[in-house]
Design an enzyme around this catalytic site. Structure first.
Site, mmCIF file in Angstrom:
data_model
loop_
_atom_site.group_PDB
_atom_site.id
_atom_site.type_symbol
_atom_site.label_atom_id
_atom_site.label_comp_id
_atom_site.label_asym_id
_atom_site.label_seq_id
_atom_site.Cartn_x
_atom_site.Cartn_y
_atom_site.Cartn_z
ATOM 1 N N GLU A 62 -3.436 5.945 1.541
ATOM 2 C CA GLU A 62 -3.334 4.402 1.680
ATOM 3 C C GLU A 62 -4.699 4.119 2.778
ATOM 4 O O GLU A 62 -5.159 4.650 3.646
ATOM 5 C CB GLU A 62 -2.184 4.412 2.593
ATOM 6 C CG GLU A 62 -1.704 3.078 3.194
ATOM 7 C CD GLU A 62 -0.282 3.003 3.532
ATOM 8 O OE1 GLU A 62 -0.092 2.150 4.530
ATOM 9 O OE2 GLU A 62 0.617 3.839 3.123
ATOM 10 N N LYS A 100 0.859 -1.294 -0.013
ATOM 11 C CA LYS A 100 0.068 0.097 -0.190
ATOM 12 C C LYS A 100 0.850 1.247 -0.056
ATOM 13 O O LYS A 100 0.622 2.155 -0.736
ATOM 14 C CB LYS A 100 -0.998 -0.053 1.251
ATOM 15 C CG LYS A 100 -2.073 -1.096 1.179
ATOM 16 C CD LYS A 100 -2.778 -0.823 2.364
ATOM 17 C CE LYS A 100 -2.285 -1.334 3.681
ATOM 18 N NZ LYS A 100 -1.822 -2.671 4.100
ATOM 19 N N THR A 101 1.904 1.340 0.895
ATOM 20 C CA THR A 101 2.725 2.554 1.096
ATOM 21 C C THR A 101 3.418 2.773 -0.249
ATOM 22 O O THR A 101 3.510 4.061 -0.632
ATOM 23 C CB THR A 101 3.523 2.356 2.303
ATOM 24 O OG1 THR A 101 2.822 2.104 3.417
ATOM 25 C CG2 THR A 101 4.407 3.616 2.105
#
Length: 464
Positions: free
Chosen positions: A165, A121-122
């Site tokens: 995110e 995600k990051t």
């Protein structure tokens, strides 16, 4: 006040303001004109960066830190019910807002892209933030890690896109209503909140249900969990689904990934046309993250060739295979990987870039619950390294679980043929690594806890 600042957040107080998710929201609110305050367990560069934006940051938690004129108290799921500032908020009748609700409010009126998945995600959110910024679109964004400096995990932009995110760990991503959502993968994790893959699937289905009518779901084609979610939501009215991956029937098909040292060259087939671009981090999984970002941007109407070129501006995010430095011919790299899939992906990426160099890992397990459920798989992942040092479990928000220690990982690693050294004293690690490392080796500090602090210590010890 700048447009888009909710009245209830004009004077917010954040409990745990230095956390990755909390600090980003605090920064955006400060940039929008709010009088931000908060507290954190310890001082940090992130706290100092918030102060530079006008925020008041207290160190330690105490009832007196909460100003009576605060309009709300923002908390994450990690804040315990007995926190003195939370108790004081109840006494004063100040509303308590979960971090996800605060973030959802900041997205109102914009075109949100929400990036979800057990891993990546990051990185994917960062790729979108950097590339959209490079195109002059000035997006707002909230990321779970710093791009290039403390406090660079968030930004209030003048553009109409908000990249966020979307954290599934506590189901807080159900609060968002994105125009475009990405699901990178889905695996069993966060065992304190999910008991089975069915619960994971149901949670992601709920997240997909929040996509605005006419919106787009970008989903990995070749990952089993993501593919199952795509199957479950297929045919939903008002939902456009775009798949990406290496399979021939993927909508955005990856036809080639060529490693080039610590970068990769990626070719995709999009609308029948080939498109080649550079990803400035190594490894197949990072290439897939970049293609997910490309597909999401195209779904918002951004020309693919422009976005592909801009993706090359991304040079990484802190703790995601971040080169910390080199001393005595030894490179030290930091990895946030803490789930076996992430560990394996990062070790394979480094192995591909390392050539004949040895890979030494300093691994710190994260959470007792995760180690209890996945410790064997973590140990098996460490067999990809030439040698590993395994630390005690970093507890974060959890209390110890009887019988759950790093020995679970160590035993599994040794059973898989790994060379593993247990180390209970974190302060001794620099000396241990200095005794093991030889010129040309790569040292990887790995885990989601404070193992990241060891990189500079190792470099200093090697230099001496």
């Amino acid at each position: 006040m700048k447009p888009g600042l909710p009245t209830a957040m004009e004077r917010p107080h954040f409990i745990g303001i230095g956390g990755a998710g909390m600090s980003g929201i605090a920064k955006i609110l400060a940039q929008r004109g709010a009088q931000v305050a908060g507290s954190d367990a310890r001082d940090s560069e992130t706290a100092e960066a918030l102060r530079a934006h006008g925020a008041t940051v207290h160190i330690g938690h105490a009832a007196g830190h909460l100003a009576p004129e605060s309009t709300c108290v923002v908390v994450s799921s990690a804040i315990r019910a007995d926190n003195p500032e939370l108790a004081r908020a109840a006494e004063l009748g100040i509303p308590v807002v979960h971090r996800s609700d605060a973030l959802a409010a900041l997205m109102d009126g914009l075109r949100p892209i929400a990036v979800a998945g057990t891993h990546g995600k990051t990185t994917t959110t960062s790729m979108l933030a950097v590339s959209l910024s490079a195109l002059g679109l000035d997006p707002s964004y909230a990321i779970g890690g710093d791009l290039d400096a403390p406090g660079s995990n968030a930004h209030h932009g003048e553009g109409d896109i908000f990249v966020a995110e979307a954290d599934e760990s506590d189901r807080s991503f159900h609060k968002y209503a994105p125009q475009v959502a990405i699901i990178l993968n889905a695996e069993l994790d966060h065992h304190a909140n999910y008991a089975s893959m069915d619960e994971i699937y149901e949670s992601f289905e709920t997240f997909v249900g929040k996509i605005v009518p006419g919106g787009t779901l970008v989903v990995a084609h070749g990952q089993a969990g993501a593919a199952e979610i795509a199957r479950r939501v297929a045919g939903r009215e008002g939902l456009h689904v775009v798949t990406y991956g290496e399979a021939e029937d993927a909508d955005v098909r990856i036809t080639k990934i060529t490693p080039r040292g610590l970068t990769s060259e990626v070719t995709v087939l999009l609308d029948g046309r080939p498109l080649t671009f550079t990803v400035s981090v190594p490894g197949r999984h990072y290439a897939h993250n970049a293609v997910a970002a490309l597909a999401a941007g195209v779904a918002l109407g951004i020309p693919a060739h422009n976005l592909a070129s801009a993706l090359g501006k991304y040079t990484g995010v802190k703790r995601r295979l971040q080169l910390k430095g080199e001393a005595a011919g030894v490179q030290v790299i930091d990895s946030y990987a803490h789930h076996p899939t992430e560990m394996t992906a990062d070790l394979e990426a480094i192995r591909g870039a390392a050539g004949d160099s040895r890979i030494l890992v300093v691994f710190q397990p994260h959470l007792f619950s995760r180690t209890q459920e996945l410790g064997t798989e973590m140990g098996q992942s460490l067999a990809l390294a030439d040698a590993s040092v395994v630390l005690d479990i970093y507890p974060a928000r959890e209390d110890p679980v009887p019988g759950v220690t790093s020995e679970i990982i160590i035993a599994a690693a040794r059973a898989a043929g790994a060379d593993v050294t247990p180390e209970h004293d974190k302060t001794a690690v620099a000396d241990v690594i200095a005794g093991m490392a030889k010129p040309g080796d790569l040292v990887l500090t790995m885990g989601a806890g404070d193992v990241t602090d060891l990189g500079p210590q190792i470099l200093a010890r090697l230099a001496n």
